[in-house]
Design a protein around this motif. Structure first.
Motif, PDB file in Angstrom:
ATOM      1  N   VAL A  27       0.837  -1.204   0.000  1.00  0.00           N
ATOM      2  CA  VAL A  27       0.000   0.000   0.000  1.00  0.00           C
ATOM      3  C   VAL A  27       0.874   1.257   0.000  1.00  0.00           C
ATOM      4  O   VAL A  27       0.508   2.281  -0.582  1.00  0.00           O
ATOM      5  CB  VAL A  27      -0.947   0.002   1.215  1.00  0.00           C
ATOM      6  N   ALA A  28       2.045   1.171   0.627  1.00  0.00           N
ATOM      7  CA  ALA A  28       2.941   2.322   0.701  1.00  0.00           C
ATOM      8  C   ALA A  28       3.714   2.548  -0.592  1.00  0.00           C
ATOM      9  O   ALA A  28       4.051   3.696  -0.927  1.00  0.00           O
ATOM     10  CB  ALA A  28       3.924   2.144   1.861  1.00  0.00           C
ATOM     11  N   THR A  29       4.007   1.481  -1.340  1.00  0.00           N
ATOM     12  CA  THR A  29       4.899   1.615  -2.491  1.00  0.00           C
ATOM     13  C   THR A  29       4.194   1.622  -3.849  1.00  0.00           C
ATOM     14  O   THR A  29       4.644   2.319  -4.763  1.00  0.00           O
ATOM     15  CB  THR A  29       5.940   0.481  -2.493  1.00  0.00           C
ATOM     16  N   LEU A  30       3.109   0.867  -4.008  1.00  0.00           N
ATOM     17  CA  LEU A  30       2.465   0.801  -5.320  1.00  0.00           C
ATOM     18  C   LEU A  30       1.927   2.151  -5.793  1.00  0.00           C
ATOM     19  O   LEU A  30       2.076   2.490  -6.976  1.00  0.00           O
ATOM     20  CB  LEU A  30       1.357  -0.255  -5.313  1.00  0.00           C
ATOM     21  N   PRO A  31       1.294   2.960  -4.931  1.00  0.00           N
ATOM     22  CA  PRO A  31       0.877   4.290  -5.403  1.00  0.00           C
ATOM     23  C   PRO A  31       2.056   5.159  -5.847  1.00  0.00           C
ATOM     24  O   PRO A  31       1.935   5.944  -6.787  1.00  0.00           O
ATOM     25  CB  PRO A  31       0.172   4.888  -4.184  1.00  0.00           C
ATOM     26  N   ILE A  32       3.209   5.016  -5.167  1.00  0.00           N
ATOM     27  CA  ILE A  32       4.400   5.762  -5.589  1.00  0.00           C
ATOM     28  C   ILE A  32       4.793   5.341  -6.998  1.00  0.00           C
ATOM     29  O   ILE A  32       5.136   6.168  -7.847  1.00  0.00           O
ATOM     30  CB  ILE A  32       5.569   5.524  -4.616  1.00  0.00           C
ATOM     31  N   GLY A  33       4.722   4.036  -7.266  1.00  0.00           N
ATOM     32  CA  GLY A  33       5.026   3.534  -8.600  1.00  0.00           C
ATOM     33  C   GLY A  33       4.082   4.080  -9.648  1.00  0.00           C
ATOM     34  O   GLY A  33       4.494   4.414 -10.766  1.00  0.00           O
ATOM     35  N   ALA A  34       2.796   4.192  -9.289  1.00  0.00           N
ATOM     36  CA  ALA A  34       1.823   4.755 -10.228  1.00  0.00           C
ATOM     37  C   ALA A  34       2.144   6.213 -10.533  1.00  0.00           C
ATOM     38  O   ALA A  34       2.029   6.669 -11.673  1.00  0.00           O
ATOM     39  CB  ALA A  34       0.412   4.627  -9.653  1.00  0.00           C
ATOM     40  N   VAL A  35       2.565   6.970  -9.521  1.00  0.00           N
ATOM     41  CA  VAL A  35       2.935   8.378  -9.729  1.00  0.00           C
ATOM     42  C   VAL A  35       4.151   8.478 -10.642  1.00  0.00           C
ATOM     43  O   VAL A  35       4.176   9.268 -11.593  1.00  0.00           O
ATOM     44  CB  VAL A  35       3.218   9.065  -8.382  1.00  0.00           C
ATOM     45  N   LEU A  36       5.170   7.662 -10.374  1.00  0.00           N
ATOM     46  CA  LEU A  36       6.376   7.692 -11.199  1.00  0.00           C
ATOM     47  C   LEU A  36       6.062   7.293 -12.639  1.00  0.00           C
ATOM     48  O   LEU A  36       6.599   7.874 -13.586  1.00  0.00           O
ATOM     49  CB  LEU A  36       7.438   6.757 -10.618  1.00  0.00           C
ATOM     50  N   GLY A  37       5.182   6.312 -12.808  1.00  0.00           N
ATOM     51  CA  GLY A  37       4.797   5.899 -14.155  1.00  0.00           C
ATOM     52  C   GLY A  37       4.027   6.974 -14.895  1.00  0.00           C
ATOM     53  O   GLY A  37       4.047   7.022 -16.131  1.00  0.00           O
ATOM     54  N   SER A  38       3.338   7.825 -14.159  1.00  0.00           N
ATOM     55  CA  SER A  38       2.597   8.926 -14.782  1.00  0.00           C
ATOM     56  C   SER A  38       3.511  10.078 -15.162  1.00  0.00           C
ATOM     57  O   SER A  38       3.238  10.823 -16.104  1.00  0.00           O
ATOM     58  CB  SER A  38       1.508   9.438 -13.831  1.00  0.00           C
ATOM     59  N   VAL A  39       4.586  10.262 -14.413  1.00  0.00           N
ATOM     60  CA  VAL A  39       5.493  11.388 -14.641  1.00  0.00           C
ATOM     61  C   VAL A  39       6.369  11.151 -15.867  1.00  0.00           C
ATOM     62  O   VAL A  39       6.571  12.059 -16.685  1.00  0.00           O
ATOM     63  CB  VAL A  39       6.369  11.627 -13.401  1.00  0.00           C
ATOM     64  N   PHE A  40       6.885   9.922 -16.016  1.00  0.00           N
ATOM     65  CA  PHE A  40       7.793   9.632 -17.120  1.00  0.00           C
ATOM     66  C   PHE A  40       6.992   9.216 -18.349  1.00  0.00           C
ATOM     67  O   PHE A  40       6.138   8.330 -18.282  1.00  0.00           O
ATOM     68  CB  PHE A  40       8.779   8.533 -16.728  1.00  0.00           C
ATOM     69  N   THR A  41       7.285   9.847 -19.482  1.00  0.00           N
ATOM     70  CA  THR A  41       6.473   9.651 -20.682  1.00  0.00           C
ATOM     71  C   THR A  41       6.992   8.551 -21.600  1.00  0.00           C
ATOM     72  O   THR A  41       6.330   8.209 -22.574  1.00  0.00           O
ATOM     73  CB  THR A  41       6.408  10.958 -21.496  1.00  0.00           C
ATOM     74  N   SER A  42       8.164   8.003 -21.325  1.00  0.00           N
ATOM     75  CA  SER A  42       8.701   6.950 -22.185  1.00  0.00           C
ATOM     76  C   SER A  42       9.394   5.898 -21.348  1.00  0.00           C
ATOM     77  O   SER A  42       9.876   6.177 -20.241  1.00  0.00           O
ATOM     78  CB  SER A  42       9.696   7.529 -23.206  1.00  0.00           C
ATOM     79  N   ALA A  43       9.445   4.679 -21.894  1.00  0.00           N
ATOM     80  CA  ALA A  43      10.081   3.576 -21.174  1.00  0.00           C
ATOM     81  C   ALA A  43      11.574   3.836 -20.984  1.00  0.00           C
ATOM     82  O   ALA A  43      12.166   3.425 -19.983  1.00  0.00           O
ATOM     83  CB  ALA A  43       9.866   2.267 -21.939  1.00  0.00           C
ATOM     84  N   ARG A  44      12.197   4.531 -21.936  1.00  0.00           N
ATOM     85  CA  ARG A  44      13.632   4.823 -21.810  1.00  0.00           C
ATOM     86  C   ARG A  44      13.913   5.710 -20.602  1.00  0.00           C
ATOM     87  O   ARG A  44      14.933   5.593 -19.928  1.00  0.00           O
ATOM     88  CB  ARG A  44      14.138   5.516 -23.081  1.00  0.00           C
ATOM     89  N   ALA A  45      12.980   6.619 -20.311  1.00  0.00           N
ATOM     90  CA  ALA A  45      13.174   7.533 -19.187  1.00  0.00           C
ATOM     91  C   ALA A  45      13.121   6.820 -17.849  1.00  0.00           C
ATOM     92  O   ALA A  45      13.562   7.367 -16.828  1.00  0.00           O
ATOM     93  CB  ALA A  45      12.121   8.638 -19.226  1.00  0.00           C
ATOM     94  N   GLN A  46      12.598   5.590 -17.841  1.00  0.00           N
ATOM     95  CA  GLN A  46      12.537   4.839 -16.590  1.00  0.00           C
ATOM     96  C   GLN A  46      13.917   4.561 -16.021  1.00  0.00           C
ATOM     97  O   GLN A  46      14.067   4.307 -14.833  1.00  0.00           O
ATOM     98  CB  GLN A  46      11.799   3.515 -16.814  1.00  0.00           C
ATOM     99  N   GLY A  47      14.937   4.623 -16.868  1.00  0.00           N
ATOM    100  CA  GLY A  47      16.291   4.420 -16.376  1.00  0.00           C
ATOM    101  C   GLY A  47      16.699   5.452 -15.340  1.00  0.00           C
ATOM    102  O   GLY A  47      17.583   5.207 -14.518  1.00  0.00           O
ATOM    103  N   LEU A  48      16.038   6.618 -15.372  1.00  0.00           N
ATOM    104  CA  LEU A  48      16.347   7.659 -14.393  1.00  0.00           C
ATOM    105  C   LEU A  48      15.953   7.244 -12.973  1.00  0.00           C
ATOM    106  O   LEU A  48      16.453   7.815 -11.998  1.00  0.00           O
ATOM    107  CB  LEU A  48      15.612   8.959 -14.772  1.00  0.00           C
TER     108      LEU A  48
END
Length: 276
Positions: A148-169
């Motif tokens: 519950v503490a981490t999955l919403p953070i992941g959803a936020v990060l996935g919304s911020v980055f617009t491309s899969a390549r940017a996930q490396g950041l």
């Protein structure tokens, strides 16, 4: 909405265990961590009398649980890029059902990964207290609260980055948090200022909760304040959970409003140019 999301998540989870690449991902890292604990099982930590493998095993569980936010972020970004989110947006309650489904599939995959690691690790690592119902109950609430503490953070990060390549950041900061969170070595062996940094993030608290569930009472002597600090664990993980639950829906709604057929086409064209 909940029923549709549950069905979607169950289908995605089943597909992940029938796809060769996904199945390899489910097995590779857990079995690699089994190998790590195997080689550390007879290495003593200082004068505590505990094997380093025994101390590391619960931390690995906490690390893998916290890494669910990275999995969530990567999947959401990839499906935003390929148009899956746009299709979900076009259906009634589609975004809510999509999010529920993603939580179900990521959580289910994580539980399976932890089982793949934990079952053989329990057979080769000595000194764990897994014979009581209390240990498994602590393990269960820590895992549930951690998700519950981490999955919403992941959803936020996935919304911020617009491309899969940017996930490396995301990778380097996450690895940095893991390095100072006492996963592979007790955090009390680190400088005080690093200990304070570790205690800000959920990875440390997940590892601490897992250690309190699986290690004997004597192991508490190597923890900060020589305490398992369950109340503090609930407080910090709960704070991250509340923050994520409040922020994630807002960020997802804003991201969904910006999605359109033209934006998906533009991202696909840029991806093709990179490949070409």
């Amino acid at each position: 909405m909940l029923r549709a999301g549950w069905t979607r998540g169950a289908i995605e989870l089943r597909q992940s265990f029938t796809n060769g690449a996904d199945l390899w991902g489910h097995c590779f890292w857990p079995l690699l961590m089994v190998a790590v604990t195997f080689f550390l099982r007879d290495v003593s930590f200082g004068g505590t009398g505990f094997a380093l493998g025994t101390l590391v095993l619960p931390g690995i569980l906490g690390m893998n649980a916290s890494m669910a936010m990275v999995t969530m972020s990567q999947q959401l970004t990839a499906e935003r890029e390929d148009g899956t989110l746009l299709r979900a947006k076009a259906t009634p309650n589609g975004m809510a059902g999509y999010l529920v489904g993603k939580i179900v599939s990521v959580s289910g995959g994580l539980v399976a990964d932890l089982a793949i690691f934990l079952v053989p690790a329990l057979l080769i690592v000595p000194g764990l207290t897994v014979g009581s119902a209390g240990s498994w109950l602590t393990l269960a609430w820590a895992l549930a609260l951690g998700l519950v503490a981490t999955l919403p953070i992941g959803a936020v990060l996935g919304s911020v980055f617009t491309s899969a390549r940017a996930q490396g950041l995301i990778t380097l900061p996450i690895l940095g948090m893991i390095a100072v969170s006492g996963i592979f070595y007790p955090v009390t062996a680190l400088p005080d200022w690093l200990q304070w940094i570790a205690q800000v993030f959920p990875i440390y608290w997940l590892g601490l909760a897992m250690r309190s569930a699986l290690l004997p009472d004597g192991a508490v002597s190597i923890e900060i304040g020589e305490s398992w600090r369950h109340l503090e664990t609930v407080g910090v993980l709960g704070a991250w959970a509340v923050l994520g639950v409040l922020v994630a829906p807002v960020v997802l709604r804003r991201m969904a409003r910006r999605e359109s057929g033209s934006s998906v086409a533009d991202r696909r064209e840029r991806a093709l140019r990179r490949i070409g």
